[in-house]
Scaffold this active site. Structure first.
Site, PDB file in Angstrom:
ATOM      1  N   ARG A 143     -13.039 -13.453 -14.968  1.00 30.32           N
ATOM      2  CA  ARG A 143     -12.559 -14.838 -15.000  1.00 30.32           C
ATOM      3  C   ARG A 143     -13.629 -15.762 -14.430  1.00 30.32           C
ATOM      4  O   ARG A 143     -13.959 -16.792 -15.000  1.00 30.32           O
ATOM      5  CB  ARG A 143     -11.270 -14.914 -14.161  1.00 30.32           C
ATOM      6  CG  ARG A 143     -10.695 -16.286 -14.001  1.00 30.32           C
ATOM      7  CD  ARG A 143      -9.411 -16.240 -13.222  1.00 30.32           C
ATOM      8  NE  ARG A 143      -9.566 -15.730 -11.859  1.00 30.32           N
ATOM      9  CZ  ARG A 143      -8.579 -15.611 -10.994  1.00 30.32           C
ATOM     10  NH1 ARG A 143      -7.352 -15.940 -11.347  1.00 30.32           N
ATOM     11  NH2 ARG A 143      -8.796 -15.146  -9.775  1.00 30.32           N
ATOM     12  N   THR A 144     -14.197 -15.390 -13.279  1.00 30.81           N
ATOM     13  CA  THR A 144     -15.253 -16.201 -12.661  1.00 30.81           C
ATOM     14  C   THR A 144     -16.596 -15.571 -13.039  1.00 30.81           C
ATOM     15  O   THR A 144     -16.986 -14.542 -12.478  1.00 30.81           O
ATOM     16  CB  THR A 144     -15.090 -16.200 -11.122  1.00 30.81           C
ATOM     17  OG1 THR A 144     -13.714 -16.437 -10.814  1.00 30.81           O
ATOM     18  CG2 THR A 144     -15.955 -17.242 -10.461  1.00 30.81           C
TER      19      THR A 144
ATOM     20  N   LEU B  16      -6.993   0.650 -13.397  1.00 27.40           N
ATOM     21  CA  LEU B  16      -6.956   1.122 -12.000  1.00 27.40           C
ATOM     22  C   LEU B  16      -5.610   0.885 -11.333  1.00 27.40           C
ATOM     23  O   LEU B  16      -5.297   1.480 -10.309  1.00 27.40           O
ATOM     24  CB  LEU B  16      -8.061   0.455 -11.172  1.00 27.40           C
ATOM     25  CG  LEU B  16      -9.332   1.289 -11.099  1.00 27.40           C
ATOM     26  CD1 LEU B  16     -10.237   0.942 -12.252  1.00 27.40           C
ATOM     27  CD2 LEU B  16     -10.055   1.084  -9.795  1.00 27.40           C
TER      28      LEU B  16
ATOM     29  N   THR C  55      -8.583  -2.295   3.368  1.00 28.09           N
ATOM     30  CA  THR C  55      -8.272  -2.879   2.061  1.00 28.09           C
ATOM     31  C   THR C  55      -8.516  -4.382   2.075  1.00 28.09           C
ATOM     32  O   THR C  55      -9.038  -4.923   3.066  1.00 28.09           O
ATOM     33  CB  THR C  55      -6.839  -2.466   1.610  1.00 28.09           C
ATOM     34  OG1 THR C  55      -6.657  -2.903   0.264  1.00 28.09           O
ATOM     35  CG2 THR C  55      -5.740  -3.065   2.484  1.00 28.09           C
TER      36      THR C  55
ATOM     37  N   SER D  67       0.804  -1.230   0.000  1.00 30.44           N
ATOM     38  CA  SER D  67       0.000   0.000   0.000  1.00 30.44           C
ATOM     39  C   SER D  67       0.838   1.283   0.000  1.00 30.44           C
ATOM     40  O   SER D  67       1.849   1.380   0.685  1.00 30.44           O
ATOM     41  CB  SER D  67      -0.913   0.007   1.227  1.00 30.44           C
ATOM     42  OG  SER D  67      -1.614   1.228   1.262  1.00 30.44           O
TER      43      SER D  67
ATOM     44  N   GLY E  30      -4.028   4.418 -12.725  1.00 26.83           N
ATOM     45  CA  GLY E  30      -4.812   4.577 -11.499  1.00 26.83           C
ATOM     46  C   GLY E  30      -4.271   5.604 -10.506  1.00 26.83           C
ATOM     47  O   GLY E  30      -4.787   5.682  -9.386  1.00 26.83           O
TER      48      GLY E  30
ATOM     49  N   LYS F  35     -12.922  -5.324   2.763  1.00 23.19           N
ATOM     50  CA  LYS F  35     -13.760  -4.220   2.289  1.00 23.19           C
ATOM     51  C   LYS F  35     -15.265  -4.501   2.373  1.00 23.19           C
ATOM     52  O   LYS F  35     -16.058  -3.575   2.508  1.00 23.19           O
ATOM     53  CB  LYS F  35     -13.394  -3.863   0.849  1.00 23.19           C
ATOM     54  CG  LYS F  35     -12.121  -3.046   0.727  1.00 23.19           C
ATOM     55  CD  LYS F  35     -11.837  -2.748  -0.735  1.00 23.19           C
ATOM     56  CE  LYS F  35     -10.988  -1.515  -0.887  1.00 23.19           C
ATOM     57  NZ  LYS F  35     -10.821  -1.127  -2.293  1.00 23.19           N
TER      58      LYS F  35
ATOM     59  N   GLU G 114     -24.179   6.972   1.778  1.00 26.65           N
ATOM     60  CA  GLU G 114     -25.102   6.468   0.755  1.00 26.65           C
ATOM     61  C   GLU G 114     -24.324   5.629  -0.280  1.00 26.65           C
ATOM     62  O   GLU G 114     -24.746   4.535  -0.656  1.00 26.65           O
ATOM     63  CB  GLU G 114     -25.789   7.660   0.077  1.00 26.65           C
ATOM     64  CG  GLU G 114     -26.914   7.234  -0.848  1.00 26.65           C
ATOM     65  CD  GLU G 114     -27.246   8.280  -1.892  1.00 26.65           C
ATOM     66  OE1 GLU G 114     -26.763   9.416  -1.796  1.00 26.65           O
ATOM     67  OE2 GLU G 114     -27.993   7.923  -2.828  1.00 26.65           O
TER      68      GLU G 114
ATOM     69  N   TYR H 238      -1.854   1.307 -10.464  1.00 21.65           N
ATOM     70  CA  TYR H 238      -0.949   2.468 -10.528  1.00 21.65           C
ATOM     71  C   TYR H 238       0.519   2.056 -10.398  1.00 21.65           C
ATOM     72  O   TYR H 238       1.416   2.862 -10.605  1.00 21.65           O
ATOM     73  CB  TYR H 238      -1.298   3.490  -9.433  1.00 21.65           C
ATOM     74  CG  TYR H 238      -1.458   2.894  -8.066  1.00 21.65           C
ATOM     75  CD1 TYR H 238      -0.360   2.663  -7.250  1.00 21.65           C
ATOM     76  CD2 TYR H 238      -2.713   2.518  -7.598  1.00 21.65           C
ATOM     77  CE1 TYR H 238      -0.508   2.073  -6.006  1.00 21.65           C
ATOM     78  CE2 TYR H 238      -2.870   1.933  -6.353  1.00 21.65           C
ATOM     79  CZ  TYR H 238      -1.763   1.717  -5.572  1.00 21.65           C
ATOM     80  OH  TYR H 238      -1.912   1.129  -4.334  1.00 21.65           O
TER      81      TYR H 238
HETATM   82  P1  NAP Z   1     -10.394  -7.861  -5.756  1.00 19.83           P
HETATM   83  O1  NAP Z   1     -11.646  -7.499  -5.064  1.00 19.83           O
HETATM   84  O2  NAP Z   1      -9.494  -8.874  -5.176  1.00 19.83           O
HETATM   85  O3  NAP Z   1     -10.775  -8.318  -7.270  1.00 19.83           O
HETATM   86  C1  NAP Z   1      -9.768  -8.800  -8.119  1.00 19.83           C
HETATM   87  C2  NAP Z   1     -10.339  -9.016  -9.522  1.00 19.83           C
HETATM   88  O4  NAP Z   1      -9.253  -9.415 -10.368  1.00 19.83           O
HETATM   89  C3  NAP Z   1     -11.382 -10.131  -9.618  1.00 19.83           C
HETATM   90  O5  NAP Z   1     -12.315  -9.783 -10.600  1.00 19.83           O
HETATM   91  C4  NAP Z   1     -10.539 -11.341 -10.049  1.00 19.83           C
HETATM   92  O6  NAP Z   1     -11.273 -12.303 -10.786  1.00 19.83           O
HETATM   93  C5  NAP Z   1      -9.561 -10.673 -10.991  1.00 19.83           C
HETATM   94  N1  NAP Z   1      -8.336 -11.453 -11.123  1.00 19.83           N
HETATM   95  C6  NAP Z   1      -7.368 -11.619 -10.204  1.00 19.83           C
HETATM   96  N2  NAP Z   1      -6.376 -12.405 -10.693  1.00 19.83           N
HETATM   97  C7  NAP Z   1      -6.741 -12.741 -11.955  1.00 19.83           C
HETATM   98  C8  NAP Z   1      -6.147 -13.524 -12.984  1.00 19.83           C
HETATM   99  N3  NAP Z   1      -4.961 -14.112 -12.810  1.00 19.83           N
HETATM  100  N4  NAP Z   1      -6.793 -13.632 -14.167  1.00 19.83           N
HETATM  101  C9  NAP Z   1      -7.984 -13.028 -14.362  1.00 19.83           C
HETATM  102  N5  NAP Z   1      -8.611 -12.270 -13.425  1.00 19.83           N
HETATM  103  C10 NAP Z   1      -8.004 -12.128 -12.231  1.00 19.83           C
HETATM  104  O7  NAP Z   1      -9.479  -6.559  -5.992  1.00 19.83           O
HETATM  105  P2  NAP Z   1      -9.925  -5.022  -6.099  1.00 19.83           P
HETATM  106  O8  NAP Z   1      -9.943  -4.401  -4.769  1.00 19.83           O
HETATM  107  O9  NAP Z   1     -11.147  -4.928  -6.942  1.00 19.83           O
HETATM  108  O10 NAP Z   1      -8.655  -4.420  -6.871  1.00 19.83           O
HETATM  109  C11 NAP Z   1      -8.401  -4.738  -8.233  1.00 19.83           C
HETATM  110  C12 NAP Z   1      -7.232  -3.885  -8.745  1.00 19.83           C
HETATM  111  O11 NAP Z   1      -7.580  -2.502  -8.703  1.00 19.83           O
HETATM  112  C13 NAP Z   1      -5.965  -4.032  -7.898  1.00 19.83           C
HETATM  113  O12 NAP Z   1      -4.853  -4.065  -8.774  1.00 19.83           O
HETATM  114  C14 NAP Z   1      -5.928  -2.762  -7.074  1.00 19.83           C
HETATM  115  O13 NAP Z   1      -4.615  -2.343  -6.764  1.00 19.83           O
HETATM  116  C15 NAP Z   1      -6.571  -1.773  -8.039  1.00 19.83           C
HETATM  117  N6  NAP Z   1      -7.189  -0.654  -7.322  1.00 19.83           N
HETATM  118  C16 NAP Z   1      -6.676   0.579  -7.530  1.00 19.83           C
HETATM  119  C17 NAP Z   1      -7.230   1.656  -6.869  1.00 19.83           C
HETATM  120  C18 NAP Z   1      -6.654   3.007  -7.089  1.00 19.83           C
HETATM  121  O14 NAP Z   1      -6.802   3.855  -6.210  1.00 19.83           O
HETATM  122  N7  NAP Z   1      -6.029   3.265  -8.221  1.00 19.83           N
HETATM  123  C19 NAP Z   1      -8.321   1.500  -5.999  1.00 19.83           C
HETATM  124  C20 NAP Z   1      -8.842   0.202  -5.822  1.00 19.83           C
HETATM  125  C21 NAP Z   1      -8.254  -0.868  -6.495  1.00 19.83           C
HETATM  126  P3  NAP Z   1     -12.078 -13.486 -10.038  1.00 19.83           P
HETATM  127  O15 NAP Z   1     -13.399 -12.898  -9.618  1.00 19.83           O
HETATM  128  O16 NAP Z   1     -12.210 -14.531 -11.080  1.00 19.83           O
HETATM  129  O17 NAP Z   1     -11.233 -13.921  -8.862  1.00 19.83           O
END
Ligand code: NAP
Length: 290
Positions: free
Chosen positions: A159-160, A232, A69, A22, A255, A73, A85, A234
């Protein structure tokens, strides 16, 4: 050690598991230092089995606020006395404010995503948008799209597939929006879906450091000129996905703005002070590019 640490210093923090990736401690401590505020922000690695006790500890110690995180969450919602909201619609929180023992949950990722998409609203409204992923950040993206952008259709690719279906029915019910199509990764017809999308938004973790040679889309031919491709992620600042998109003339956005503006919103909720977002963006970008 900060010079300003003394007995009026208020504590902020992050709970998650793992948390070492983080950038929030860096952002909040620099912002607090820049503004001369008496806050310190610390990371707490809290596995799910300790979540309840961590929340109790937060209240007992009078910690002013936490970011939340992965993986808490969604599971932390039940410990909140109140939800904003947005948080209650999105169904996940990334920020808690401890208001004299009453915990209020917010989702400030939505604010960061809105800020990032603001320059593109006109080109996206009424057009198709594709969201890759179905986790917590995909939920915040979909909320922002429905509430502020109103695309003609939202394609959810995951993926799922079942998780994407769950999101579809959740938002159809919560926000009365039913223009969804759901795809599993990657049926042949997805090629045209992606080409016809005014924006492709990556809300998966694929391509994130250290797996920087991975990309959720591997063919550059799905991208078209002037299409928005928003990742998203970064770290790295330019993912393989963004490089492929740029090679076809698409507009590539990372991101960082989302990261900084979600942090700014949390910071304001805790401290009532505006974060110096431009300076913080410069610091984070420089840090990530070294
Ligand atoms: P999360 O709830 O763990 O969701 C992860 C997602 O990625 C799920 O849809 C998962 O698919 C998919 N995934 C993971 N590994 C994969 C693979 N090998 N092949 C295909 N799909 C895969 O995570 P999140 O909180 O949504 O975060 C997702 C990304 O956004 C992270 O990289 C995070 O750093 C970034 N993010 C950035 C910010 C920002 O401020 N810029 C804010 C929030 C998040 P399944 O459902 O099939 O497991």
């Amino acid at each position: 050690m900060k010079n300003s640490l003394h007995n009026n210093t208020k504590l902020l923090g992050l709970i998650g598991h793992p948390i070492k990736q983080s950038y929030s401690p860096l952002i909040h401590n620099i912002a607090s230092e820049m503004l001369g505020l008496e806050y310190i922000y610390l990371p707490f690695d809290v596995p799910s089995s300790s979540l309840k006790n961590a929340i109790k500890g937060m209240v007992a110690l009078g910690i002013k606020g936490f970011n939340v995180t992965i993986p808490h969450k969604e599971s932390i919602l039940g410990y909140m006395n109140n939800l904003s909201e947005e948080a209650s619609i999105i169904g996940s929180i990334n920020t808690i404010v401890n208001d004299m023992g009453k915990l209020v949950g917010y989702n400030t990722d939505a604010a960061g995503i809105i800020e990032t998409l603001l320059p593109f609203i006109e080109s996206l409204t009424g057009n198709e948008v594709t969201v890759l992923g179905s986790g917590g950040s995909a939920r915040a993206v979909i909320y922002v799209l429905i509430r502020y952008i109103k695309p003609s259709r939202i394609n959810i690719v995951n993926r799922t597939e079942q998780r994407a279906e769950t999101i579809r029915s959740y938002f159809s019910e919560k926000m009365k929006y039913d223009q969804f199509k759901v795809y599993e990764l990657f049926p042949p017809e997805l090629l045209d879906v992606l080409k016809n999308s005014a924006a492709i938004i990556n809300a998966t973790s694929v391509g994130m450091f250290p797996e920087i040679d991975d990309s959720i889309i591997t063919q550059s031919s799905v991208f078209v000129k002037e299409q928005l491709v928003f990742d998203l992620i970064y770290n790295p600042t330019k993912t393989k996905l963004l490089k492929l998109a740029e090679s076809e003339g698409a507009i590539a956005v990372n991101g960082i703005k989302t990261l900084v503006y979600q942090a700014a919103k949390s910071f304001e909720l805790w401290t009532n002070h505006e974060m110096p977002v431009d300076k913080i963006s410069d610091v984070i970008t420089a840090y990530l590019n070294t």
